[in-house]
Design a protein around this motif. Structure first.
Motif, PDB file in Angstrom:
ATOM      1  N   VAL A 124       0.843  -1.191   0.000  1.00  0.00           N
ATOM      2  CA  VAL A 124       0.000   0.000   0.000  1.00  0.00           C
ATOM      3  C   VAL A 124       0.878   1.240   0.000  1.00  0.00           C
ATOM      4  O   VAL A 124       1.896   1.273   0.691  1.00  0.00           O
ATOM      5  N   CYS A 125       0.479   2.255  -0.765  1.00  0.00           N
ATOM      6  CA  CYS A 125       1.227   3.516  -0.764  1.00  0.00           C
ATOM      7  C   CYS A 125       0.780   4.381   0.409  1.00  0.00           C
ATOM      8  O   CYS A 125      -0.414   4.631   0.583  1.00  0.00           O
ATOM      9  N   GLY A 126       1.742   4.817   1.207  1.00  0.00           N
ATOM     10  CA  GLY A 126       1.437   5.649   2.365  1.00  0.00           C
ATOM     11  C   GLY A 126       0.970   7.041   1.974  1.00  0.00           C
ATOM     12  O   GLY A 126       0.352   7.737   2.773  1.00  0.00           O
ATOM     13  N   LYS A 127       1.226   7.443   0.734  1.00  0.00           N
ATOM     14  CA  LYS A 127       0.900   8.803   0.317  1.00  0.00           C
ATOM     15  C   LYS A 127      -0.463   8.840  -0.391  1.00  0.00           C
ATOM     16  O   LYS A 127      -1.324   9.617  -0.010  1.00  0.00           O
ATOM     17  N   CYS A 128      -0.666   7.993  -1.427  1.00  0.00           N
ATOM     18  CA  CYS A 128      -1.913   8.083  -2.202  1.00  0.00           C
ATOM     19  C   CYS A 128      -2.865   6.926  -1.889  1.00  0.00           C
ATOM     20  O   CYS A 128      -3.961   6.878  -2.443  1.00  0.00           O
ATOM     21  N   GLN A 129      -2.480   6.007  -0.988  1.00  0.00           N
ATOM     22  CA  GLN A 129      -3.302   4.842  -0.595  1.00  0.00           C
ATOM     23  C   GLN A 129      -3.533   3.855  -1.729  1.00  0.00           C
ATOM     24  O   GLN A 129      -4.350   2.949  -1.595  1.00  0.00           O
ATOM     25  N   THR A 142       8.702   1.719  -3.772  1.00  0.00           N
ATOM     26  CA  THR A 142       8.244   3.001  -4.323  1.00  0.00           C
ATOM     27  C   THR A 142       6.941   2.873  -5.101  1.00  0.00           C
ATOM     28  O   THR A 142       6.785   1.972  -5.931  1.00  0.00           O
ATOM     29  N   CYS A 143       6.011   3.791  -4.814  1.00  0.00           N
ATOM     30  CA  CYS A 143       4.717   3.801  -5.498  1.00  0.00           C
ATOM     31  C   CYS A 143       4.895   4.205  -6.962  1.00  0.00           C
ATOM     32  O   CYS A 143       5.446   5.265  -7.244  1.00  0.00           O
ATOM     33  N   PRO A 144       4.415   3.376  -7.908  1.00  0.00           N
ATOM     34  CA  PRO A 144       4.566   3.706  -9.328  1.00  0.00           C
ATOM     35  C   PRO A 144       3.680   4.875  -9.758  1.00  0.00           C
ATOM     36  O   PRO A 144       3.882   5.455 -10.816  1.00  0.00           O
ATOM     37  N   VAL A 145       2.691   5.227  -8.932  1.00  0.00           N
ATOM     38  CA  VAL A 145       1.780   6.311  -9.300  1.00  0.00           C
ATOM     39  C   VAL A 145       2.291   7.662  -8.808  1.00  0.00           C
ATOM     40  O   VAL A 145       2.371   8.628  -9.565  1.00  0.00           O
ATOM     41  N   CYS A 146       2.655   7.745  -7.522  1.00  0.00           N
ATOM     42  CA  CYS A 146       2.990   9.063  -6.962  1.00  0.00           C
ATOM     43  C   CYS A 146       4.412   9.138  -6.421  1.00  0.00           C
ATOM     44  O   CYS A 146       4.836  10.196  -5.946  1.00  0.00           O
ATOM     45  N   GLY A 147       5.139   8.021  -6.429  1.00  0.00           N
ATOM     46  CA  GLY A 147       6.513   8.054  -5.932  1.00  0.00           C
ATOM     47  C   GLY A 147       6.629   7.948  -4.414  1.00  0.00           C
ATOM     48  O   GLY A 147       7.729   7.984  -3.864  1.00  0.00           O
ATOM     49  N   GLY A 148       5.479   7.843  -3.735  1.00  0.00           N
ATOM     50  CA  GLY A 148       5.489   7.697  -2.271  1.00  0.00           C
ATOM     51  C   GLY A 148       6.065   6.352  -1.856  1.00  0.00           C
ATOM     52  O   GLY A 148       6.347   5.482  -2.695  1.00  0.00           O
ATOM     53  N   GLU A 149       6.241   6.185  -0.544  1.00  0.00           N
ATOM     54  CA  GLU A 149       6.797   4.933  -0.053  1.00  0.00           C
ATOM     55  C   GLU A 149       5.682   3.906   0.142  1.00  0.00           C
ATOM     56  O   GLU A 149       4.629   4.236   0.707  1.00  0.00           O
TER      57      GLU A 149
HETATM   58 ZN    ZN Z   1       1.244   6.566  -4.214  1.00  0.00          ZN
END
Ligand code: ZN
Ligand code: ADP
Length: 214
Positions: A124-129, A142-149
């Motif tokens: 799960v992305c901690g930034k964009c869920q 690394t999140c492929p959508v927003c780069g979040g962790e």
């Molecule tokens: Zn994300």
């Protein structure tokens, strides 16, 4: 449109709910996301709910119903909603019928044997869920959508997954009978959509969901 997504943990409810709610222009209300955010913010609901989420058990109906009732009273839910993860017990379904009854219930049906690998590999992305399967990530952090962790949910560990699947079969599956008795059930059979690599593609499930609502 007032819609419910029903299905076992790992069925892809969250991913599909995000797409379908945007398509229909109704808010995506995920009780799991609401609980996780309440826990992060240490609200009274979060403090109460934490032990249940950690164990993979359902949060008591009284807490969950009160939280959803408050959420549905907000302005953005006046023209409809897409509930993801609620109701999960027959008592919750009865309570929802008294608050604001759904028009249709989409049952996203995935066989148990496919759920385990989906859940243990879920990140799960901690930034964009956003949620992703680890096999589809170029960089596993690394999140492929927003780069979040991205991280693994604490309840996506094998021991807790077994408890969650049991809670689904014992407490949530009876809702299929409840809503089919009311003539509101639409079934999406994900196994029948499986592509060459054995699993279904999200875009095919999305189409099948929209078709089931026509
Ligand atoms: Zn994300
Ligand atoms: P999943 O569908 O993958 O199990 P969710 O994010 O929907 O995950 O839910 C995570 C946890 O939040 C559940 O295991 C449970 O502890 C709690 N929860 C979410 N929705 C409900 C609900 N309607 N009733 C009781 N507990 C809930």
């Amino acid at each position: 449109m007032k819609l419910i997504f029903l299905g076992p943990p790992g069925a892809g409810k969250g991913t599909q709910a995000a797409g379908v709610s945007a398509h229909l222009g109704v808010p995506h209300i995920s009780t799991g996301d609401m609980f996780r955010s309440a826990i992060k913010n240490q609200t009274p609901t979060g403090i109460e709910a934490k032990k249940y989420l950690d164990a993979g058990e359902l949060v008591p109906d009284s807490v969950t119903i009160a939280m959803v009732k408050e959420r549905l009273s907000m302005d953005d839910a006046k023209n409809g909603y897409l509930l993801d993860g609620f109701p999960r017990t027959v008592d919750q379904a009865i309570a929802l019928d008294a608050i604001d009854a759904p028009d249709a219930v989409v049952d996203i049906d995935v066989p148990d044997e496919r759920l385990l690998s989906r859940l243990t590999g879920r990140r799960v992305c901690g930034k964009c869920q956003g949620t992703f399967h680890i096999s589809k990530l170029a960089d596993e952090h690394t999140c492929p959508v927003c780069g979040g962790e991205v991280y693994q949910r604490a309840d996506d560990k094998p021991e807790t997954i077994a408890t969650r699947l049991k809670a689904y079969h014992d407490q949530t599956e009876p809702l299929i009978g409840y809503y089919s008795g009311l003539g509101k059930l639409r079934r999406v059979d994900v196994a029948s959509l499986a592509s060459v690599d054995g699993d279904s593609r999200p875009e095919d499930v999305f189409k099948a969901i929209l078709a089931s609502l026509e």
